[in-house]
Write an enzyme that holds these catalytic residues in place. Structure first.
Site, PDB file in Angstrom:
ATOM      1  CD  GLN A  33      -3.364   2.880   6.822  1.00 26.47           C
ATOM      2  OE1 GLN A  33      -3.940   3.309   7.817  1.00 26.47           O
ATOM      3  NE2 GLN A  33      -3.990   2.679   5.689  1.00 26.47           N
ATOM      4  CG  ASP A  88      -3.312   8.006  -1.863  1.00 23.09           C
ATOM      5  OD1 ASP A  88      -3.125   8.462  -0.722  1.00 23.09           O
ATOM      6  OD2 ASP A  88      -3.063   6.831  -2.185  1.00 23.09           O
ATOM      7  NE  ARG A 148      -6.376   0.980  -1.713  1.00 24.58           N
ATOM      8  CZ  ARG A 148      -5.734   1.544  -0.677  1.00 24.58           C
ATOM      9  NH1 ARG A 148      -4.447   1.335  -0.520  1.00 24.58           N
ATOM     10  NH2 ARG A 148      -6.379   2.321   0.160  1.00 24.58           N
ATOM     11  NE  ARG A 199      -0.207   1.613   3.520  1.00 23.29           N
ATOM     12  CZ  ARG A 199       0.821   2.424   3.594  1.00 23.29           C
ATOM     13  NH1 ARG A 199       2.060   1.951   3.708  1.00 23.29           N
ATOM     14  NH2 ARG A 199       0.662   3.716   3.576  1.00 23.29           N
TER      15      ARG A 199
HETATM   16  O1  MRU Z   1      -4.708   3.334   2.159  1.00 20.90           O
HETATM   17  P1  MRU Z   1      -3.218   3.542   2.090  1.00 20.90           P
HETATM   18  O2  MRU Z   1      -2.510   3.009   3.283  1.00 20.90           O
HETATM   19  O3  MRU Z   1      -2.655   3.030   0.798  1.00 20.90           O
HETATM   20  O4  MRU Z   1      -3.056   5.111   2.093  1.00 20.90           O
HETATM   21  C1  MRU Z   1      -1.785   5.638   1.950  1.00 20.90           C
HETATM   22  C2  MRU Z   1      -1.730   7.126   2.010  1.00 20.90           C
HETATM   23  O5  MRU Z   1      -2.716   7.797   2.149  1.00 20.90           O
HETATM   24  C3  MRU Z   1      -0.391   7.741   1.774  1.00 20.90           C
HETATM   25  O6  MRU Z   1      -0.260   8.935   2.476  1.00 20.90           O
HETATM   26  C4  MRU Z   1      -0.195   8.026   0.269  1.00 20.90           C
HETATM   27  O7  MRU Z   1      -0.493   6.887  -0.501  1.00 20.90           O
HETATM   28  C5  MRU Z   1       1.174   8.488  -0.041  1.00 20.90           C
HETATM   29  S1  MRU Z   1       2.370   7.221   0.231  1.00 20.90           S
HETATM   30  C6  MRU Z   1       3.906   7.877  -0.153  1.00 20.90           C
END
Ligand code: MRU
Length: 366
Positions: free
Chosen positions: A206, A247, A96, A53
């Site tokens: 996370q 993202d 996703r 992720r």
């Molecule tokens: O749902 P996730 O854990 O994939 O979300 C990750 C995030 O929101 C991060 O901040 C983003 O992907 C940037 S990672 C360098």
């Protein structure tokens, strides 16, 4: 002796097994297990279930993944090869929706296949080798890009500063360094002595499971806080900057990141703390005009009601809302830190300039 989590590769290609090998991040920090992904369903599940992720890591996994899937395909006909490639591409892309890096990496692999197979009329065996090199290049580039983000981000803070971060935009979300954590790791190498606050990041934790883990394992002074504590630490003057990942960046500078990021940004604005969004240019989506057009992934209810709890912590049948991301309005963002420099308001112009720099650099490379 047990290996430090920072010594593992988040995502890599195993040539012998023809597999994408990842750290299963759903087991961290308790257990470090590497898993080999060989089929389209395994790669899709790993992305959907957040075993791998973070926007850049998802992109790299998809690029390596599509190469793994087409490597042993038995045809000499490029159009048959390409038809199957497109099927895999669409399937992986559906895992996703919010992180643009996923479709970005797959499109880049598709362009590479088309150029070699249709334009240059290379054999299918040659196309496969060219895809192999491109997938590895995407992975390698991520390391350089994150380091450059780190150098740029480091100019925004000073030794001894308090930095707050949300979710995990760390090494585990990339190949190395992370995005939001890159300035922190470079600062650590240079003795900056930052004090980092990591939001735990409900519902999937996370921040607690991944960010606190990797920073702590690297010797960074990190303090874990619950998501509702950011105002408390900011009110005490303990935070000089917020660094978060992203993202998808829309053309006007609105950014989608892990749910709760916009709350942090609104609180930071109130306390006069600058919010910096760290994002590689692969996360900038100039085809999305504003944050309103960013598709936000909705996740299952059980992530909120029971996952990570010993028993269910909400009444049966209660309504649950579980968006994985929210959009931070560009007005709350002091700068978007990329590998080509720091974009500031007005973002419509500064992001266009950054993307132009990228275009020029890739032209000179070609
Ligand atoms: O749902 P996730 O854990 O994939 O979300 C990750 C995030 O929101 C991060 O901040 C983003 O992907 C940037 S990672 C360098």
């Amino acid at each position: 002796m047990q290996k430090n989590i920072m010594e593992y590769n988040t995502v890599e290609l195993d040539e012998e097994q023809n597999a994408v090998v990842i750290i299963d991040q759903t087991l961290l920090p308790g257990r470090t297990e590497l898993i080999a992904l060989k089929t389209a369903q395994e790669i899709w599940d790993a992305i959907y279930l957040l075993k791998v992720r973070g926007a850049p890591a998802i992109g790299v996994a998809a690029a390596l993944g599509i190469y793994v899937l087409v490597r042993d395909m038995d045809t000499e006909d490029f159009e048959i090869f390409y038809g199957k490639f497109r099927e895999y591409q669409e399937f992986l892309d559906s895992a996703r929706p919010t992180a643009v890096n996923l479709s970005w990496a797959l499109k880049r692999m598709e362009r590479t296949a088309l150029k070699a197979g249709r334009e240059q009329k290379r054999s299918v065996a040659e196309v496969k080798e060219i895809l192999h090199r491109e997938a590895l290049r995407i992975r390698e580039e991520d390391i350089q890009v994150c380091r450059r983000i780190g150098e740029n981000g480091l100019t925004l803070v000073k030794p001894g500063d308090g930095i707050l971060t949300h979710c995990n935009a760390g090494q585990l979300a990339t190949v190395k360094y992370g995005t939001a954590t890159a300035p922190i790791y470079l600062g650590q190498e240079r003795g900056y002595g930052f004090h980092v606050f990591a939001d735990e990041t409900r519902p999937l934790l996370q921040g607690a499971r991944l960010t606190a883990y990797e920073l702590h394992s690297s010797g960074v002074d990190v303090t874990l806080i619950c998501d509702n504590m950011s105002a408390s630490v900011m009110a005490q003057g303990l935070v000089q900057a917020v660094f978060v990942g992203c993202d998808r960046v829309a053309a006007n500078g609105d950014t989608a990141n892990k749910i709760g990021t916009s709350v942090v940004a609104a609180v930071a604005k109130y306390y006069g703390v600058p919010v910096y969004v760290c994002a590689p240019t692969s996360t900038i989506d100039m085809d999305t005009p504003t944050g309103k057009e960013i598709r936000i992934e909705q996740r299952p209810e059980h992530e909120v009601t029971e996952m990570w709890y010993r028993e269910r912590m909400a009444p049966e049948g209660v309504k649950v809302y579980n968006p994985a991301f929210d959009v931070t309005d560009h007005e709350l963002i002091a700068g978007i830190v990329t590998e080509y420099g720091i974009a500031a308001a007005p973002y419509t112009e500064s992001l266009r300039e950054i993307m132009e720099k990228r275009r020029q650099e890739s032209e000179t490379e070609d």
